[in-house]
Structure formats: C-alpha cells, structure tokens
Design a protein around this motif. Structure first.
Motif, mmCIF file in Angstrom:
data_model
loop_
_atom_site.group_PDB
_atom_site.id
_atom_site.type_symbol
_atom_site.label_atom_id
_atom_site.label_comp_id
_atom_site.label_asym_id
_atom_site.label_seq_id
_atom_site.Cartn_x
_atom_site.Cartn_y
_atom_site.Cartn_z
ATOM 1 N N ARG A 57 8.880 2.293 -11.423
ATOM 2 C CA ARG A 57 8.728 3.633 -10.841
ATOM 3 C C ARG A 57 7.412 3.690 -10.071
ATOM 4 N NH1 ARG A 57 9.698 5.030 -16.261
ATOM 5 N NH2 ARG A 57 11.834 5.634 -16.623
ATOM 6 N N SER A 58 7.382 4.521 -9.056
ATOM 7 C CA SER A 58 6.142 4.693 -8.291
ATOM 8 C C SER A 58 5.034 5.279 -9.164
ATOM 9 C CB SER A 58 6.375 5.583 -7.074
ATOM 10 O OG SER A 58 6.840 6.858 -7.469
ATOM 11 N N ASP B 31 0.800 -1.227 0.000
ATOM 12 C CA ASP B 31 0.000 0.000 0.000
ATOM 13 C C ASP B 31 0.835 1.279 0.000
ATOM 14 O OD1 ASP B 31 -2.481 -1.399 0.101
ATOM 15 O OD2 ASP B 31 -2.131 -1.787 2.227
ATOM 16 N N THR B 32 2.122 1.179 -0.217
ATOM 17 C CA THR B 32 3.014 2.338 -0.193
ATOM 18 C C THR B 32 2.692 3.312 -1.316
ATOM 19 O OG1 THR B 32 4.778 1.025 0.758
ATOM 20 C CG2 THR B 32 5.437 3.055 -0.315
ATOM 21 N N LYS B 33 2.676 4.594 -0.975
ATOM 22 C CA LYS B 33 2.423 5.639 -1.964
ATOM 23 C C LYS B 33 3.629 6.571 -2.115
ATOM 24 C CE LYS B 33 -2.578 5.524 -1.389
ATOM 25 N NZ LYS B 33 -2.578 4.142 -1.567
ATOM 26 N N THR B 34 4.742 6.236 -1.484
ATOM 27 C CA THR B 34 5.961 7.032 -1.544
ATOM 28 C C THR B 34 6.470 7.094 -2.982
ATOM 29 O OG1 THR B 34 6.524 6.316 0.682
ATOM 30 C CG2 THR B 34 8.314 7.245 -0.646
ATOM 31 N N GLU B 35 6.832 8.291 -3.422
ATOM 32 C CA GLU B 35 7.387 8.447 -4.771
ATOM 33 C C GLU B 35 8.841 7.986 -4.797
ATOM 34 O OE1 GLU B 35 6.806 12.125 -6.881
ATOM 35 O OE2 GLU B 35 4.991 12.534 -5.727
ATOM 36 N N GLY B 36 9.205 7.298 -5.867
ATOM 37 C CA GLY B 36 10.576 6.840 -6.011
ATOM 38 C C GLY B 36 10.685 5.733 -7.025
ATOM 39 N N VAL B 37 11.786 5.012 -6.935
ATOM 40 C CA VAL B 37 12.078 3.911 -7.848
ATOM 41 C C VAL B 37 12.190 2.634 -7.029
ATOM 42 C CG1 VAL B 37 13.786 2.969 -9.443
ATOM 43 C CG2 VAL B 37 13.261 5.401 -9.503
ATOM 44 N N TYR B 38 11.583 1.581 -7.552
ATOM 45 C CA TYR B 38 11.663 0.265 -6.931
ATOM 46 C C TYR B 38 12.774 -0.516 -7.629
ATOM 47 C CZ TYR B 38 7.240 1.215 -4.621
ATOM 48 O OH TYR B 38 6.249 1.760 -3.840
ATOM 49 N N ALA B 39 13.717 -1.002 -6.820
ATOM 50 C CA ALA B 39 14.871 -1.728 -7.345
ATOM 51 C C ALA B 39 14.810 -3.185 -6.890
ATOM 52 C CB ALA B 39 16.161 -1.084 -6.842
ATOM 53 N N CYS B 40 15.539 -4.036 -7.579
ATOM 54 C CA CYS B 40 15.643 -5.445 -7.211
ATOM 55 C C CYS B 40 16.371 -5.547 -5.875
ATOM 56 C CB CYS B 40 16.408 -6.206 -8.294
ATOM 57 S SG CYS B 40 16.674 -7.950 -7.907
ATOM 58 N N ARG B 41 15.769 -6.246 -4.927
ATOM 59 C CA ARG B 41 16.390 -6.403 -3.612
ATOM 60 C C ARG B 41 17.667 -7.235 -3.694
ATOM 61 N NH1 ARG B 41 13.707 -6.155 2.018
ATOM 62 N NH2 ARG B 41 12.155 -5.161 0.714
ATOM 63 N N PRO C 13 7.090 -1.763 -16.476
ATOM 64 C CA PRO C 13 8.401 -1.660 -15.835
ATOM 65 C C PRO C 13 9.060 -0.319 -16.136
ATOM 66 C CG PRO C 13 8.493 -3.199 -17.682
ATOM 67 C CD PRO C 13 7.071 -2.725 -17.564
ATOM 68 N N LYS C 14 10.115 -0.010 -15.406
ATOM 69 C CA LYS C 14 10.835 1.253 -15.571
ATOM 70 C C LYS C 14 11.307 1.435 -17.005
ATOM 71 C CE LYS C 14 14.692 3.879 -13.674
ATOM 72 N NZ LYS C 14 15.466 4.049 -14.895
ATOM 73 N N ASP C 15 11.851 0.383 -17.604
ATOM 74 C CA ASP C 15 12.160 0.388 -19.029
ATOM 75 C C ASP C 15 12.013 -1.039 -19.536
ATOM 76 O OD1 ASP C 15 14.776 -1.017 -19.113
ATOM 77 O OD2 ASP C 15 15.569 0.767 -18.149
ATOM 78 N N THR C 16 11.924 -1.198 -20.821
ATOM 79 C CA THR C 16 11.613 -2.507 -21.393
ATOM 80 C C THR C 16 12.693 -3.550 -21.145
ATOM 81 O OG1 THR C 16 12.489 -1.784 -23.521
ATOM 82 C CG2 THR C 16 10.122 -1.579 -23.189
ATOM 83 N N ASP C 17 13.907 -3.119 -20.839
ATOM 84 C CA ASP C 17 14.987 -4.066 -20.597
ATOM 85 C C ASP C 17 15.190 -4.392 -19.122
ATOM 86 O OD1 ASP C 17 15.555 -4.182 -23.327
ATOM 87 O OD2 ASP C 17 16.948 -2.492 -23.206
ATOM 88 N N ALA C 18 14.388 -3.830 -18.229
ATOM 89 C CA ALA C 18 14.569 -4.024 -16.793
ATOM 90 C C ALA C 18 14.155 -5.418 -16.331
ATOM 91 C CB ALA C 18 13.799 -2.971 -16.003
#
Length: 139
Positions: free
Chosen positions: A62-63, A44-54, A79-84
């Motif tokens: 991207r949020s 349920d997070t609404k924080t703006e930012g980028v989600y990365a692989c843990r 996804p952030k880009d098609t190659d992600a």
C-alpha cells in the motif's frame, strides 16, 4: 494482457511469461534482475493506492507503507498483508540478502533489509524494483 489473463500464475510456462512481459520486465521479474537505481517509475511517486505485481496483478504493498529511503528504488516498511510476499535467503552477488518474491506467481520483486535505522514501525526496508509493480491509484 494476453490470453493468459485468467490462467493461474503457477500454470504459466517461462515461454508464456516471456510473451506476457517486456524483455526488461522478464529480466527482473522472472530472472531476478535489478533495474538501475533512480530510474524506476515509482521511486518518488506519492500517489495513494495499492501496488500490485506487474506479472500477475496480486496486491503487494500500500502507498501508506511507502517511505522515502533515498536508495534509488521504491521502499516500503511492510507488505499489504503477510501472505502477499515470500522471503528467501539470497546468497548471490557475494553477499547474504533476503529476496522478496510475489507469493502468487513467484516473481522476483526485490530485497528486504533490516536494522538500517529508518524511522518506520518495522525497521525494515522492502527495496522493490519499480518494474515489478503496477500502481492502482486510490479512487
């Protein structure tokens, strides 16, 4: 992170992944497990930012592409880009699905579904395990 921090993801052994990740992270990211619905940190997070692989830190989503699907896991329409990410057919659990994996380290992230009727630009729902992600808040 351990001394593996600067090791290319494709050169990390499964034993090294076990050392790097918690048992729950390893079960999802490296063994294609699934966290229980509505339990993940980013559902349920609404924080703006980028989600990365843990597992490897590669930027994935991207949020601004995150949306409320009420399915129990974070959902993104692109996804952030098609190659992600890489998509693979998944016939496990007696059904046909499309698995989403990190293009950089090949860790399991979740699944993508189409045609569910969500009001999104792509008509796709990338249903991603929170435990597969790390949020980097926008500065």
């Amino acid at each position: 992170m351990s001394s593996l921090e600067n090791t290319p993801a494709d050169q990390i052994t499964e034993d090294q992944w076990r050392e790097r990740l918690t048992p729950d992270e390893y079960a999802v990211l490296r063994k294609a497990g699934t966290e229980r619905p509505f339990t993940g940190e980013y559902t349920d997070t609404k924080t703006e930012g980028v989600y990365a692989c843990r597992a490897c830190g590669a930027e994935l989503f991207r949020s601004s592409e995150k949306f409320e699907s009420h399915c129990g896991w974070p959902s993104f329409f692109d996804p952030k880009d098609t190659d992600a990410v890489i998509l693979h057919e998944d016939r496990s659990m007696g059904m046909k699905r499309v698995e989403v994996v990190c293009a950089n380290c090949k860790s399991h992230l979740g699944h993508v579904f189409e045609g569910e009727g969500y009001d999104t630009p792509t008509d796709q729902r990338y249903c991603i395990n929170s435990i597969s992600l790390t949020l980097r808040p926008k500065e």
